[in-house]
Write a protein that holds these residues in place. Sequence first.
Motif, PDB file in Angstrom:
ATOM      1  N   ARG A  67      -7.608  -4.988 -14.176  1.00 40.86           N
ATOM      2  CA  ARG A  67      -8.383  -3.934 -13.881  1.00 40.86           C
ATOM      3  C   ARG A  67      -9.878  -4.947 -12.851  1.00 40.86           C
ATOM      4  O   ARG A  67     -10.035  -4.288 -12.170  1.00 40.86           O
ATOM      5  N   GLY A 102      -9.852  -5.998  -8.827  1.00 37.91           N
ATOM      6  CA  GLY A 102      -9.416  -6.114  -7.615  1.00 37.91           C
ATOM      7  C   GLY A 102     -10.569  -4.613  -7.960  1.00 37.91           C
ATOM      8  O   GLY A 102     -10.103  -4.033  -8.684  1.00 37.91           O
ATOM      9  N   PRO A 103     -11.160  -4.535  -6.546  1.00 37.03           N
ATOM     10  CA  PRO A 103     -11.978  -3.741  -6.546  1.00 37.03           C
ATOM     11  C   PRO A 103     -11.379  -1.927  -7.074  1.00 37.03           C
ATOM     12  O   PRO A 103     -10.234  -2.468  -6.578  1.00 37.03           O
ATOM     13  N   SER A 104     -12.518  -0.773  -7.492  1.00 31.15           N
ATOM     14  CA  SER A 104     -11.069   0.240  -7.546  1.00 31.15           C
ATOM     15  C   SER A 104     -11.392   0.500  -6.018  1.00 31.15           C
ATOM     16  O   SER A 104     -12.056   0.567  -5.525  1.00 31.15           O
ATOM     17  N   PRO A 105      -9.853   1.349  -5.344  1.00 30.99           N
ATOM     18  CA  PRO A 105      -9.995   1.615  -3.830  1.00 30.99           C
ATOM     19  C   PRO A 105     -11.213   2.234  -3.903  1.00 30.99           C
ATOM     20  O   PRO A 105     -11.783   2.461  -2.711  1.00 30.99           O
ATOM     21  N   PHE A 124      -5.248  -3.574  -4.275  1.00 29.67           N
ATOM     22  CA  PHE A 124      -5.869  -3.534  -3.978  1.00 29.67           C
ATOM     23  C   PHE A 124      -6.616  -4.690  -5.717  1.00 29.67           C
ATOM     24  O   PHE A 124      -7.039  -5.479  -5.143  1.00 29.67           O
ATOM     25  N   LEU A 125      -5.335  -4.417  -6.523  1.00 32.24           N
ATOM     26  CA  LEU A 125      -5.246  -5.927  -7.379  1.00 32.24           C
ATOM     27  C   LEU A 125      -4.360  -6.693  -7.027  1.00 32.24           C
ATOM     28  O   LEU A 125      -5.352  -7.747  -7.331  1.00 32.24           O
ATOM     29  N   GLY A 129      -6.951  -7.941  -3.917  1.00 31.72           N
ATOM     30  CA  GLY A 129      -8.390  -8.528  -3.966  1.00 31.72           C
ATOM     31  C   GLY A 129      -9.508  -7.210  -2.674  1.00 31.72           C
ATOM     32  O   GLY A 129     -10.914  -7.124  -2.728  1.00 31.72           O
ATOM     33  N   TRP A 154      -4.068   1.164  -5.189  1.00 30.27           N
ATOM     34  CA  TRP A 154      -4.129   0.509  -7.050  1.00 30.27           C
ATOM     35  C   TRP A 154      -3.961  -0.332  -7.108  1.00 30.27           C
ATOM     36  O   TRP A 154      -4.552  -1.749  -6.467  1.00 30.27           O
ATOM     37  N   ASN A 187      -2.103   8.539  -1.584  1.00 31.66           N
ATOM     38  CA  ASN A 187      -3.331   9.817  -1.827  1.00 31.66           C
ATOM     39  C   ASN A 187      -4.179  10.296  -0.228  1.00 31.66           C
ATOM     40  O   ASN A 187      -5.344  10.380  -0.435  1.00 31.66           O
ATOM     41  N   ARG A 188      -3.474   9.791   1.122  1.00 33.43           N
ATOM     42  CA  ARG A 188      -4.379   9.636   2.167  1.00 33.43           C
ATOM     43  C   ARG A 188      -4.914  10.586   2.416  1.00 33.43           C
ATOM     44  O   ARG A 188      -6.053  11.172   3.026  1.00 33.43           O
ATOM     45  N   TYR A 220      -0.049  14.545  -1.508  1.00 38.41           N
ATOM     46  CA  TYR A 220       0.184  12.803  -1.455  1.00 38.41           C
ATOM     47  C   TYR A 220       1.881  13.499  -0.876  1.00 38.41           C
ATOM     48  O   TYR A 220       1.916  13.562   0.045  1.00 38.41           O
ATOM     49  N   GLU A 221       1.632  11.355   0.119  1.00 37.52           N
ATOM     50  CA  GLU A 221       2.744  11.019   0.344  1.00 37.52           C
ATOM     51  C   GLU A 221       3.348  10.469  -0.217  1.00 37.52           C
ATOM     52  O   GLU A 221       2.685   9.160  -0.717  1.00 37.52           O
ATOM     53  N   LEU A 225       1.032  -1.110  -0.254  1.00 31.80           N
ATOM     54  CA  LEU A 225      -0.286   0.080   0.374  1.00 31.80           C
ATOM     55  C   LEU A 225       1.155   0.685   0.020  1.00 31.80           C
ATOM     56  O   LEU A 225       0.545   2.413  -0.619  1.00 31.80           O
ATOM     57  N   PHE A 267      -1.057   6.030   3.178  1.00 31.52           N
ATOM     58  CA  PHE A 267      -0.304   5.670   1.578  1.00 31.52           C
ATOM     59  C   PHE A 267      -0.706   6.798   0.813  1.00 31.52           C
ATOM     60  O   PHE A 267      -0.437   8.001   1.111  1.00 31.52           O
ATOM     61  N   SER A 281     -13.189   3.800  -0.016  1.00 32.16           N
ATOM     62  CA  SER A 281     -13.338   2.253   0.475  1.00 32.16           C
ATOM     63  C   SER A 281     -12.208   2.806   1.767  1.00 32.16           C
ATOM     64  O   SER A 281     -11.873   2.521   3.234  1.00 32.16           O
ATOM     65  N   LEU A 282     -10.718   3.003   1.530  1.00 32.45           N
ATOM     66  CA  LEU A 282      -9.818   3.646   3.233  1.00 32.45           C
ATOM     67  C   LEU A 282      -9.846   4.489   3.336  1.00 32.45           C
ATOM     68  O   LEU A 282      -9.388   3.929   5.116  1.00 32.45           O
TER      69      LEU A 282
END
Lengths: 493, 315
Positions: free
Chosen positions: B152, B155-158, A183-184, A187, A180, B310-311, A317-318, A172, B308, B161-162
């Motif tokens: 694509r 997994g789902p698009s984040p 998540f990919l 899941g 992304w 784009n936190r 961003y970080e 992450l 992460f 959800s975070l």
Amino acid sequence: MTRKLFQWFDERLGAASFARKTLRKVFPDHWSFLIGEIALYSFIILVITGTFLTFYYVPSATTVVYHGPYRPLDGQQMSEAFASVMRISFQVKLGLLFRQIHHWAALVMVGAVALHAARVFFTGAFRKPRDLNWVLGVVLLTLTIGIGVFGYSLPDDLLSGTGLRVIYSIVLSIPVVGTWLAFLVFGGAYPPPDLLERLFVLHVMILPGAIAAVLGLHLAMVWRQKHSNYPGKGLNDGLIRGERAWPRYAFKATGLFVAVFAVLALLAGVFQINPVWVYGPYSGYIASSGAQPDWYAGWLEGLVRLFPAWEFRGFGYEIAEPFFPGILLPGVFFTIMGLWPWIERRFTKDQRIHNVLQYPREVPLRTAIGVGAIAVVVMLSIAGGSDVLASYLGLNIEAATKVMRALVIVVPLLAFAVAYLIARELKQSGVHPVRRSSMLTVRRAPSGGFVYEEVERGGFKSVEERLEEAHEAAGGAAGGAAGGGTDLEEQHA
Amino acid sequence: MSDEQHEGPSGDGGPAGPTSVEGPVGEPSLPPEVERRAARWIGFALAVSMLAAIGLFVSYVLGNQVQVQGVLLALALGGIAMALIMWAKKLFVPEVVTEERGDHPAGERELEAVAAAAAPGGEAIARRPFLARMLGGAAGLLGLSVLLPVVRSLGPSPGRSLFTTDWSRGALLVDEFSRPLKASDLEIGSVATVFPQGFVGSESSMAIVLRVPQGLLNLPDGRDADAPDGVVCYSKLCTHAGCPVGLYEKLYYQLQCPCHFSAFDVLNGAEPVFGPAPRPLPQLPIEIDDAGYLRAKGGFTATPGPGFWNRGSGP
């Protein structure tokens, strides 16, 4: 009979000449060449035992209530995965034995791969023409560590679940794509619903397939290039010395394979490993201290523990902290390792093809760099157990961490310096590091004073002198240099 | 290549110091009594192996005893291994061969021949550069169009959800057995893991509630009001790598993560005071309702858990 068999195949495949070449193929013999073989045999044993385990393992996070012969967990809720590992351990015949062989074989395989890499590094075996194969070896090392970590996570016990959480956070943390990617790959947000299924596919199909493919190439290249030789009288880069594949070498190699299997069976039978029923099933809100990963992940754990709390933010961003110790530093380490043949070549300008190995003492700087790198990994592994270390030494964890932060830098520098000095001294003096080093006797002379007498013929020659001799012997009159072997001949011990 | 070379004593202390001969080898020339002794040992090792294999079968029928099985399997395999290695070392005469390595690198002439072999095809392709590029383009496009959907849909698009948790204004704080928590359940120094009612086990929402002497609390941004009577609640997800922050050092009012030993100052808004955690644990503002139960006044003060990319675009 054999003739008929050869004929049968030759008529169909034209294989007679290949079979002849194979049987008469020359394999140089030295104990250090067996380390890579042990890695290969461990992999085969892992495939055998792993296939057995797939018949019983269920990669499912669905909650079930355990009822089985292990009373302490009776009636407890757990994932189907954990329950299936309980079944393998307590109900399936030979299940626990095979599970423990599998785990022990994994520990041995990573160790053998790492030692094999060290052998290749310290003897300069990675030089042209084997630079390409060195890269494949580094790839195999990373794949082996990766498949080990994922396999460790499959039982879904308390320890492995926590480790997975950390791995997820590391993925992450990768800049730009990390969110992304996590998540990919996994899941979804942690804990992803089908995490175990994905790990299972990674562990039993994708990674073993990748290892088998790269390993196949690795071995094909060894086959094609033929094995390297340690320096020996009359040897040069155009010659190979060893024994034929058939029958002595084949018997010894097969014997080693069965011996590795035997040792692993003994370890698995007598020494318990990863008793997941003691740890209990995974639960997201519990984590215990004192948890140790398998040894090969210890240095990564140490890196993650010791790295300072750096997090860089800007423009909304970080770059999150785990990226540096979890991705960047290991990435730099393996990249330098993989590119080492070319890095070294930049300095040595050596474009020649090498089939004769070097002794570590012949190249003090490279040897010192290797020793320093190993020291870094060892110190980081110790840091990976800093909590255990702290409680043994009666330190608090903060003091232990601070001490380890210093030692991770100081100890490798010291190791580098000591290794360099020792190697240089050995190189200059020509003294063999292991064999009897005194090649002089000192006698008191009747007239007073001392008399020095050389004991061994050929003593006190530097490595260069001996190599020069060896090359001269090879180039000069064949059969000129008869008599006692020099120290450099040890490949047939 | 007719010179003989003698080796030192063999490593296994065998009776006959094997003489390695270069070139072709004649008949095995070990002394007969050495061969006989070796053959006896090999036979013994194989017999042990066979007995162990039978024993393994018996143990399999009788029960499932891992130590017995491990030792028997080790003996069965070890016997064969011993036999093979002794066979090789004692009954085959060692032979050391030195020979040419062979045909590579191939040399200039072969390289030219390869280039000549490749040339006609290359020229033929080069005559139609546009088609060649189109072929590359078609293959690439096909690859992308097949690969992208596959990747694509892995997994789902984040999405958000975070950033979201299951906490909402008025949510009851319950323990892992769904029991609502009263402020009076917590004594000074005690600590409990809590979830929003109806979401027990929710990873992103898990929190830890503690009671400290109220006078000691020194929360930033005037958040003291969100910790009534010294009952303060923080996210239990470590801001470093997401482990549950489960250790509480009562004496120092510090929460500690068992994974990498980050420490957080409970009195001062869970600011990290040691270790790799870069940010404080987000606080969950709580209140005590009329019946004495603990309820959330809203969500966490920041996105919980590890960092992460784009936190920053969260709440």
